[in-house]
Design an enzyme around this catalytic site. Structure first.
Site, short mmCIF file in Angstrom:
data_model
loop_
_atom_site.label_atom_id
_atom_site.label_comp_id
_atom_site.label_asym_id
_atom_site.label_seq_id
_atom_site.Cartn_x
_atom_site.Cartn_y
_atom_site.Cartn_z
N HIS A 133 92.87 125.19 26.40
CA HIS A 133 91.42 124.98 26.38
C HIS A 133 91.06 123.72 27.16
CE1 HIS A 133 89.18 127.62 23.61
NE2 HIS A 133 90.39 127.95 23.20
N GLU B 85 83.65 131.89 26.62
CA GLU B 85 84.74 131.03 26.10
C GLU B 85 85.93 130.96 27.06
OE1 GLU B 85 85.73 131.75 21.98
OE2 GLU B 85 87.72 130.91 22.24
N LYS C 49 88.27 136.99 14.12
CA LYS C 49 87.42 136.50 15.22
C LYS C 49 88.22 136.53 16.53
CE LYS C 49 85.20 133.27 17.87
NZ LYS C 49 85.65 132.60 19.10
N ASP D 207 77.07 148.27 22.35
CA ASP D 207 76.32 147.61 21.28
C ASP D 207 77.30 146.70 20.51
OD1 ASP D 207 75.09 146.93 18.89
OD2 ASP D 207 74.13 148.88 18.61
C1 MEV Z 1 89.12 131.07 19.08
O1 MEV Z 1 88.02 131.63 19.75
C2 MEV Z 1 89.93 132.16 18.41
C3 MEV Z 1 91.07 131.65 17.53
O2 MEV Z 1 90.58 130.71 16.60
C4 MEV Z 1 91.65 132.86 16.83
C5 MEV Z 1 92.64 132.53 15.76
O3 MEV Z 1 92.61 131.42 15.18
O4 MEV Z 1 93.48 133.43 15.47
C6 MEV Z 1 92.11 130.93 18.35
#
Ligand code: MEV
Length: 448
Positions: free
Chosen positions: A399, A107, A285, A301
């Site tokens: 991005h 990413e 995430k 792992d």
């Molecule tokens: C993208 O990989 C991760 C985000 O969505 C995390 C978040 O929203 O806090 C930017």
């Protein structure tokens, strides 16, 4: 209603995929004896089967620095390798020590964001990380126990004997100060009636511990059956590693991070995640973007880490953020991250994968605890960076710059032309493949 929706989904998916699925592979997938072939023979067979070009087969054969015989021993039915970019996050100051942090992932923006967050954290002294120690839990499931409560009591009275049986499996770990140190017995209600669950608490030292813990759980099982009169089925480590936690904290100075409004935005973002599981999943995430990228680079792992993180996030009964964000008395932003971090430096890929070994060397960690601490700090940094971008300009700008570079190079730009084409697309706000092609043609002509 929830249940009906989730049950209907696989059926819908099945129907659609049955209609659309292209039949690329010819013949059966049974491939008898595939596992007995050499890596090269497997790849040749696959090439014929899937109609791969020479180029495609060559790409798969590339194990990217991992000797093919090592790859062949790591998993089964190996045909080659699959590489990801490896980047280095800079600026990390953790418990007073500087780290260059290897991160491997697909990413864009993650490595830059971590480096930037770490730079801001330095203003207030970097990250402070503490650790509960490397204790993992091994579970032994006992069913059909005639008197579960009495059996649980009896098991506790035989604690010494059970721990001794466990420790006899790993004298090396014990000689290094690790081993099974404690034991807990619980009686749980289940769909199949009461179960007696024995839990071994094993100090795994510098190992992630799955092998040591599983071996101990298996060795103790006959004794558990003897004591309880029940039948043991599962004997396995738990990935809810809540006795192997890291706690990372950092203060981000208000001015350095973009002002009081951004601090408020991040505190509101945290409150959103705390209140809503849909947002919370994405919040967590963002943390895992950092944690897993370091884990992959260092041969850990990653599935165990994901399982540990999300089960810990849900351990109160509701799914919650792994981090907390608040404003301190100076108006600066304080972040605290607490999560399981089951990692190891002995055994596993960290010891056999040459790239993982080199990355551990770059990182300069000498113990599993130190690696866990670094990963906690990176998780917090990554979370900060995402929330900061989201509560200010949004994440798309960063991005899109990287996306534009990718488009430029897929449209045929090389060398300095990649940056020129990408910058033009960003300026024009036309980040598209067709525009990239036009610009490549136009600017290549101008150059020649
Ligand atoms: C993208 O990989 C991760 C985000 O969505 C995390 C978040 O929203 O806090 C930017």
């Amino acid at each position: 209603m929830h249940l009906r929706r989730t049950r209907a989904l696989p059926l819908r998916l099945k129907r659609r995929s049955a209609r659309k699925r292209p039949r690329k592979m010819q013949g059966s997938s049974e491939l008898p004896g595939f596992y007995k072939l050499s890596l090269q023979q497997r790849l040749e067979l696959l090439q014929r089967l899937a109609g791969l070009t020479e180029e495609e087969a060559k790409t798969l054969a590339n194990t990217g620095g991992l000797p093919s015989d090592v790859a062949n021993r790591m998993i089964e039915n190996v045909v080659g390798g699959m590489t990801l970019p490896l980047g280095m996050a800079t600026n990390f100051l953790i418990n007073g020590k500087d780290y260059v942090v290897p991160m491997s992932l697909e990413e864009p923006s993650v490595v830059a964001a971590a480096s930037n967050a770490a730079k801001i954290a330095r203003v207030k002294g970097g990250f402070k990380v503490t650790n509960t120690g490397p204790v993992m839990i091994g579970q032994i499931q006992t069913v059909r126990v005639p008197n579960p409560k009495a059996a649980a009591k009896k098991l506790m009275s035989k604690k010494k004997q059970l721990l001794a049986r466990a420790n006899a499996q790993d004298p090396m770990l014990v000689s290094l100060g690790g081993g099974a140190k404690g034991l807990h017995v619980k009686v749980i209600k289940s769909l199949k009636g009461p179960m007696v669950i024995v839990e071994l608490f094993v100090n795994c030292g510098d190992a992630m511990g799955a092998n040591a813990v599983n071996t101990m759980a298996e060795a103790v099982a006959p004794l558990v059956e003897e004591i309880t009169g029940g039948k043991v089925y599962l004997r396995i480590i738990s990935n809810l590693a809540d006795r192997r936690l890291v706690r990372a904290t950092a203060t981000f100075e208000k001015e350095a991070l973009g002002g009081a409004e951004v601090v408020d935005g991040i505190v509101y973002a945290y409150a959103f995640a705390e209140a809503d599981p849909y947002r919370c999943a994405t919040h967590n995430k963002g943390i895992m973007n950092g944690v897993i990228a370091v884990a992959l680079a260092c041969g850990q792992d990653t599935r165990a880490l994901e399982a540990g993180a999300h089960s810990y996030a849900a351990s109160s009964g509701a799914y919650k953020p792994l981090s907390v964000w608040k404003k301190d008395k100076n108006g600066d932003l304080m972040g605290i991250l607490e999560m399981p971090m089951a990692v190891g430096l002995v055994g596993g890929a960290a010891k056999v994968h040459p790239a993982a070994k080199a990355n551990v060397k770059i990182l300069g960690v000498t113990s599993a605890l130190e690696l866990a601490n670094v990963m906690g700090a990176v998780g917090l940094a990554q979370n900060f960076a995402a929330l900061r971008a989201l509560s200010a300009e949004g994440i798309q700008r960063g991005h899109m710059k990287l996306h534009a570079r990718n488009l430029a190079s897929s449209a045929g730009a090389t060398g300095a032309l990649v940056e020129t084409v990408a910058s033009r697309m960003v300026e024009e706000k036309k980040i598209r493949f067709d525009r990239a092609k036009e610009l490549v043609a136009e600017l290549s002509n101008t150059r020649s």
